[in-house]
Write a protein that holds these residues in place. Structure first.
Motif, PDB file in Angstrom:
ATOM      1  N   CYS A   1      56.058  34.475  33.425  1.00  0.00           N
ATOM      2  CA  CYS A   1      54.691  34.826  34.317  1.00  0.00           C
ATOM      3  C   CYS A   1      53.526  34.729  33.541  1.00  0.00           C
ATOM      4  CB  CYS A   1      54.691  35.918  35.131  1.00  0.00           C
ATOM      5  SG  CYS A   1      54.543  37.664  33.954  1.00  0.00           S
ATOM      6  N   PRO A   2      52.388  34.405  34.092  1.00  0.00           N
ATOM      7  CA  PRO A   2      51.278  34.150  33.447  1.00  0.00           C
ATOM      8  C   PRO A   2      50.645  35.453  33.005  1.00  0.00           C
ATOM      9  CG  PRO A   2      50.706  33.644  35.819  1.00  0.00           C
ATOM     10  CD  PRO A   2      52.353  33.744  35.606  1.00  0.00           C
ATOM     11  N   THR A   3      49.983  35.922  32.325  1.00  0.00           N
ATOM     12  CA  THR A   3      49.548  37.399  31.747  1.00  0.00           C
ATOM     13  C   THR A   3      49.026  37.904  32.871  1.00  0.00           C
ATOM     14  OG1 THR A   3      48.915  36.524  29.807  1.00  0.00           O
ATOM     15  CG2 THR A   3      47.969  38.383  30.167  1.00  0.00           C
ATOM     16  N   VAL A   4      49.292  39.205  33.299  1.00  0.00           N
ATOM     17  CA  VAL A   4      48.831  39.897  34.326  1.00  0.00           C
ATOM     18  C   VAL A   4      47.394  40.290  34.393  1.00  0.00           C
ATOM     19  CG1 VAL A   4      49.363  41.924  35.781  1.00  0.00           C
ATOM     20  CG2 VAL A   4      51.240  40.755  34.849  1.00  0.00           C
ATOM     21  N   THR A   5      46.914  40.677  33.099  1.00  0.00           N
ATOM     22  CA  THR A   5      45.410  40.915  33.009  1.00  0.00           C
ATOM     23  C   THR A   5      44.741  39.569  33.478  1.00  0.00           C
ATOM     24  OG1 THR A   5      45.973  42.441  31.216  1.00  0.00           O
ATOM     25  CG2 THR A   5      43.805  41.833  31.428  1.00  0.00           C
ATOM     26  N   GLY A   6      45.144  38.415  33.004  1.00  0.00           N
ATOM     27  CA  GLY A   6      44.500  37.246  33.204  1.00  0.00           C
ATOM     28  C   GLY A   6      44.663  36.750  34.602  1.00  0.00           C
ATOM     29  N   GLN A   7      45.471  37.431  35.315  1.00  0.00           N
ATOM     30  CA  GLN A   7      45.723  37.252  36.745  1.00  0.00           C
ATOM     31  C   GLN A   7      44.532  38.412  37.410  1.00  0.00           C
ATOM     32  OE1 GLN A   7      49.439  37.436  38.665  1.00  0.00           O
ATOM     33  NE2 GLN A   7      50.628  37.150  36.883  1.00  0.00           N
ATOM     34  N   VAL A   8      44.253  39.258  36.986  1.00  0.00           N
ATOM     35  CA  VAL A   8      43.504  40.285  37.487  1.00  0.00           C
ATOM     36  C   VAL A   8      42.032  39.823  37.349  1.00  0.00           C
ATOM     37  CG1 VAL A   8      42.293  42.749  37.077  1.00  0.00           C
ATOM     38  CG2 VAL A   8      44.895  42.433  37.109  1.00  0.00           C
ATOM     39  N   ILE A   9      42.033  39.273  36.120  1.00  0.00           N
ATOM     40  CA  ILE A   9      40.326  38.487  35.798  1.00  0.00           C
ATOM     41  C   ILE A   9      40.293  37.375  37.032  1.00  0.00           C
ATOM     42  CG2 ILE A   9      38.854  37.430  34.287  1.00  0.00           C
ATOM     43  CD1 ILE A   9      40.176  39.207  32.201  1.00  0.00           C
ATOM     44  N   THR A  10      41.255  36.552  37.319  1.00  0.00           N
ATOM     45  CA  THR A  10      41.212  35.501  38.452  1.00  0.00           C
ATOM     46  C   THR A  10      40.699  36.122  39.520  1.00  0.00           C
ATOM     47  OG1 THR A  10      42.837  34.296  37.162  1.00  0.00           O
ATOM     48  CG2 THR A  10      42.316  33.557  39.262  1.00  0.00           C
ATOM     49  N   GLU A  11      41.333  37.270  39.982  1.00  0.00           N
ATOM     50  CA  GLU A  11      40.983  38.024  41.437  1.00  0.00           C
ATOM     51  C   GLU A  11      39.374  38.238  41.284  1.00  0.00           C
ATOM     52  OE1 GLU A  11      40.504  40.803  44.385  1.00  0.00           O
ATOM     53  OE2 GLU A  11      39.992  41.194  42.299  1.00  0.00           O
ATOM     54  N   THR A  12      39.200  38.691  40.162  1.00  0.00           N
ATOM     55  CA  THR A  12      37.555  39.036  40.050  1.00  0.00           C
ATOM     56  C   THR A  12      36.770  37.861  40.151  1.00  0.00           C
ATOM     57  OG1 THR A  12      37.321  39.265  37.700  1.00  0.00           O
ATOM     58  CG2 THR A  12      38.018  41.269  38.581  1.00  0.00           C
ATOM     59  N   MET A  13      37.058  36.855  39.620  1.00  0.00           N
ATOM     60  CA  MET A  13      36.464  35.467  39.656  1.00  0.00           C
ATOM     61  C   MET A  13      36.231  35.022  41.183  1.00  0.00           C
ATOM     62  SD  MET A  13      36.872  31.985  37.676  1.00  0.00           S
ATOM     63  CE  MET A  13      38.450  31.525  38.558  1.00  0.00           C
ATOM     64  N   VAL A  14      37.281  35.122  41.821  1.00  0.00           N
ATOM     65  CA  VAL A  14      37.468  34.641  43.281  1.00  0.00           C
ATOM     66  C   VAL A  14      36.781  35.546  44.344  1.00  0.00           C
ATOM     67  CG1 VAL A  14      39.340  33.008  42.776  1.00  0.00           C
ATOM     68  CG2 VAL A  14      39.658  35.388  43.793  1.00  0.00           C
ATOM     69  N   ASN A  15      36.723  36.887  43.854  1.00  0.00           N
ATOM     70  CA  ASN A  15      36.332  37.954  44.856  1.00  0.00           C
ATOM     71  C   ASN A  15      35.351  38.789  44.209  1.00  0.00           C
ATOM     72  OD1 ASN A  15      36.384  39.699  47.104  1.00  0.00           O
ATOM     73  ND2 ASN A  15      38.173  40.483  46.376  1.00  0.00           N
ATOM     74  N   PRO A  16      34.149  38.057  43.774  1.00  0.00           N
ATOM     75  CA  PRO A  16      33.187  39.143  42.871  1.00  0.00           C
ATOM     76  C   PRO A  16      32.636  40.339  43.950  1.00  0.00           C
ATOM     77  CG  PRO A  16      32.401  36.985  43.449  1.00  0.00           C
ATOM     78  CD  PRO A  16      33.569  36.792  44.080  1.00  0.00           C
TER      79      PRO A  16
ATOM     80  N   TYR B   1      49.245  38.990  46.273  1.00  0.00           N
ATOM     81  CA  TYR B   1      47.994  39.250  46.847  1.00  0.00           C
ATOM     82  C   TYR B   1      46.877  38.403  46.163  1.00  0.00           C
ATOM     83  CZ  TYR B   1      43.920  42.452  47.304  1.00  0.00           C
ATOM     84  OH  TYR B   1      42.613  42.914  47.629  1.00  0.00           O
ATOM     85  N   ILE B   2      46.996  38.212  44.754  1.00  0.00           N
ATOM     86  CA  ILE B   2      45.920  37.784  44.256  1.00  0.00           C
ATOM     87  C   ILE B   2      45.739  36.093  44.511  1.00  0.00           C
ATOM     88  CG2 ILE B   2      45.114  36.981  41.863  1.00  0.00           C
ATOM     89  CD1 ILE B   2      46.063  39.742  40.842  1.00  0.00           C
ATOM     90  N   ARG B   3      47.203  35.535  44.783  1.00  0.00           N
ATOM     91  CA  ARG B   3      47.114  34.117  45.082  1.00  0.00           C
ATOM     92  C   ARG B   3      46.352  34.047  46.582  1.00  0.00           C
ATOM     93  NH1 ARG B   3      52.423  32.576  45.666  1.00  0.00           N
ATOM     94  NH2 ARG B   3      53.237  34.249  45.000  1.00  0.00           N
ATOM     95  N   GLU B   4      46.628  35.192  47.423  1.00  0.00           N
ATOM     96  CA  GLU B   4      46.045  35.029  48.772  1.00  0.00           C
ATOM     97  C   GLU B   4      44.423  35.004  48.463  1.00  0.00           C
ATOM     98  OE1 GLU B   4      47.334  38.418  51.119  1.00  0.00           O
ATOM     99  OE2 GLU B   4      49.424  37.731  50.875  1.00  0.00           O
ATOM    100  N   LYS B   5      43.921  35.799  47.541  1.00  0.00           N
ATOM    101  CA  LYS B   5      42.652  35.985  47.492  1.00  0.00           C
ATOM    102  C   LYS B   5      42.114  34.765  46.743  1.00  0.00           C
ATOM    103  CE  LYS B   5      41.877  40.006  48.629  1.00  0.00           C
ATOM    104  NZ  LYS B   5      40.963  40.123  50.080  1.00  0.00           N
ATOM    105  N   VAL B   6      42.712  33.999  46.101  1.00  0.00           N
ATOM    106  CA  VAL B   6      42.503  32.723  45.575  1.00  0.00           C
ATOM    107  C   VAL B   6      42.229  31.769  46.758  1.00  0.00           C
ATOM    108  CG1 VAL B   6      43.155  30.569  44.122  1.00  0.00           C
ATOM    109  CG2 VAL B   6      43.380  32.918  43.310  1.00  0.00           C
TER     110      VAL B   6
END
Lengths: 477, 477
Positions: free
Chosen positions: A332-347, A114-119
């Motif tokens: 896997c990369p840190t899941v919290t870091g993945q969450v923050i990536t989602e907030t960055m690409v989808n503010p 899901y987060i890769r889709e948002k990216v």
């Protein structure tokens, strides 16, 4: 002793990382001194300008981002939410949890689908060209992505990687660690550290003459340590060169939101230009391009959270499978870091309850950075024998310094490069920790240092630089 | 195409990681099928028993841990705390923030000094011998620590690393990636997968005969995939061997709290035995030992958070400096993972407001694991031609299977090893994803598979295994 320095992997011995090198170690030492005795030095604290670490200085995290992370870490908070949390923040956390399950579980090794889709959506919107979630690998900052690509190309001892000089030393370090040949190409300081395709061609030809086989071409835009922003036409020329010379391009674009729009070009991504070229000439689809982004920089500054991604296009699908295998060995990369990536690409968007605070915090950070950058830039250019290019973006200045012959002599006596000596004296006299230019590479017979412009301090900081420099010049003239 | 599979680093091509290999990829495919059409297979969902990922199955995170993390991520919650948060949790978060500053800042590359002190205290208390925070490196799970050490020893193409067989394939993969020679030594299945020093010596001698220079000796206790727990005397013998043969020991102890006390030895750390030996004979101080721990396993199960540490003793200080340099190139381990490591080494104590809930959650997780382990163990031993050693700890069973000749033929036709064929059939018929023994290594002419015993499912799961096996045996007899 089973393992001595002489017995370990020589590639590790060869790797250097000046950002946390001898100057930084000395600064840590002084910091400890000051904790024990606040009067042990002529200053009260150490100012770490050696690293782009916004939240170590005075940058506050974005409220929206931290709210979402606290909620996904402790979903009980969603049941009877504190009035602190706006509705869209709560909804965001709920949506993320639906797709993640628990942030304590290993995710897909490429990152949560899901987060890769948002990216991918973010990239499509930014560039006006589609992006494929299967080409996106979430990563721990950009560093872990760089080390995978560097390792991937290092097929034998003849392989070379083209890297700008000055460069961010992650590139030279990972080239050393993976055993490839570092091929520097010079940026044009007088032209605001522009990237010159002729300079790349020259380095390429020299390397081949020496039996080196260049495979990778690294470009950093906005530049680190230079801040220089590449324009559309420059990127086209670089990609054309990559096609002609069969090079895979690594575009380090982690500072893409740190650009001073008043006098710098807008950010143009390599992926956008690559897509345009592909539309004009389909053979560009075979030009490999790895684009890097990170949650550590920009106005997020969430360095310690280790979030980021790479997008990989123009690559043999079998090579993508191998990249996936490498990612899976690291789990896997840190899941919290993945969450923050989602907030960055989808503010938050205008109209969302969080938006106003988000936009205010974002704008305040960006305008503070700009102010600090311009103030330091002006300060440096007032100093005798110092010349600094006008900052266009990123988080650093890389002023050129000239030091008197007597200082060069003294440096040699202390077994230091002249710029390292200058930086060491600056640290010892003011507590300011910068990185000597030699850590990034510089043209022969030039000296520089890199400093972030993230630090508060305003006039006081400027004065500390000016007064130190005056005294240094006086002492060694 | 600039980068084809044939042109990349051959070490990457050689690396294998079966836990997320072809079986896991097929399982992901089936999962997607089922999302599109719930009737596409003879089962409703895929059960991922291929990986020790507790929170992907039904394990809940510990309340105390997640409360602390949510507070340090969003410190505003400390100002007007929800009644959800006990006092000691709030205090813990405050203390951590005092030492960390912001979790969004890069920390010291070895990890936050305060947290390393807490780890050292934990080790001292556990072992009864001191630990030095300067010898502790916080890491992203144990994997990133392993890859650093593996890279460190790989000085040339003759270097060898001794690894138990069966092993956790991270070791074979990182040996392949760093270019060392993998030297397997067999564990003794009939003796509950015991580690036999004679077997290590035999592998050592064989390796040397082949011109390989063994540098590292990996031991996993409690074992993965075997669950076997090493006893004091066995550890002594291993460390004596390491001293005689000039080997650095890597002790993977990530499952140290997953031990079934009713019938397994208590956990004894390599560091404790090393310290005892040093007290008896100071020359043991030169035996290099790297001990690994992680927040991913135990009853924490916080895999996605990427926390952990390694303690490095008996090592040349210059080699420690090089390890520090390697850590600094990666900047720092995820700060949230560091925080979770602190909660692991410093959990609530009796009398703390959080303690009761913490202890209840911990005990429930551990007793559930034990129940599930014993149930699967008994199930396997009832199956025709299957033999499973009694689980002593960790999170896996590694039953030995015998398959009929006709199945071996069919496997060959499908270009699969017989155990991979068995696992593939299991997956296609039941949705259960396990890893074939060949992914971990096994003695010639034996077949196994690894399954975690983390999954819920009880009788149903047992029946699925039993019915599949019966049908498989019938079909190929």
């Amino acid at each position: 002793m089973a393992l001595t320095k002489a017995a370990i992997n020589p590639r590790i011995l060869r790797a250097k990382y000046a950002v946390r090198g001898p100057l930084a170690l000395k600064a840590e030492e002084i910091k400890k001194d000051l904790q024990k005795d606040p009067n042990s030095h002529n200053f009260k604290s150490v100012t770490f300008l050696n690293i782009g670490n916004p939240q170590q200085l005075d940058q506050k995290p974005l409220t929206f981002v931290r709210q979402v992370v606290s909620l996904v870490q402790y979903p009980e908070l969603l049941k009877s939410p504190s009035p602190l949390f706006p509705k869209d923040t709560l909804n965001r956390a709920r949506t993320l949890l639906q797709h993640i399950g628990s942030v304590g579980a290993y995710s897909h090794s490429k990152g949560i689908p899901y987060i890769r889709e948002k990216v991918a959506e973010f990239i499509s919107k930014r560039d006006g060209f589609p992006a494929d979630p299967e080409h996106i690998f979430l990563s721990a900052g950009a560093s872990s992505a760089v080390s995978k690509i560097m390792s991937m190309v290092a097929a034998n001892s003849n392989v070379g990687v083209l890297v700008p000089v000055p460069q961010y030393p992650l590139y030279s370090a990972s080239s050393a660690l993976t055993g490839s040949n570092f091929i520097g190409y010079y940026l044009d300081e007088k032209a605001g550290w522009a990237t010159n395709v002729e300079a790349i061609k020259k380095s390429l030809a020299d390397a081949r003459k020496n039996g080196v086989d260049p495979k990778l071409l690294v470009v950093i835009s906005p530049g680190n340590p230079t801040g220089s922003v590449l324009r559309d036409e420059e990127i086209r020329n670089i990609l054309r060169l990559a096609k002609e010379e069969n090079l895979t391009v690594v575009a380090d674009e982690v500072y893409q939101t740190n650009i001073f729009k008043s006098h710098a070009s807008d950010f143009v991504s390599f992926k956008r230009v690559w897509s345009e070229l592909c539309a004009e000439d389909s053979s560009f689809q075979n030009v490999g391009l790895v684009s890097l982004h990170s949650t550590s920089k920009g106005f997020f500054g969430e360095c310690g959270q280790r979030g980021g991604y790479m997008e990989v296009v123009g690559m043999d699908p079998e090579v993508l499978d191998e990249l996936y295998k490498m990612a899976s060995i690291e789990l896997c990369p840190t899941v919290t870091g993945q969450v923050i990536t989602e907030t960055m690409v989808n503010p938050p968007k205008a109209g969302d309850e969080s938006y106003e605070v988000y936009a205010k915090e974002r704008d305040a950070i960006l305008s503070t950075l700009r102010e600090r950058a311009m103030q330091l830039y002006e300060t440096f250019n007032k100093m005798e024998g110092v010349e600094c290019q006008k900052p266009q973006g990123a988080m650093y200045l890389f002023p050129r310094i000239t030091v008197p012959a007597k200082a060069v002599e003294q440096a040699a006596k202390e077994n230091l490069a002249p710029d390292a000596f200058y930086a060491m004296e600056l640290l010892k006299n003011t507590g300011i920790c910068v990185v000597p230019g030699s850590g990034f590479g510089q043209e022969e017979n030039t000296l520089h240092f890199r400093t972030t412009f993230l630090a508060p301090g305003g006039e006081d900081l400027s004065n500390a630089f000016v007064n130190f420099h005056k005294e240094f010049m006086r002492k060694y003239s």
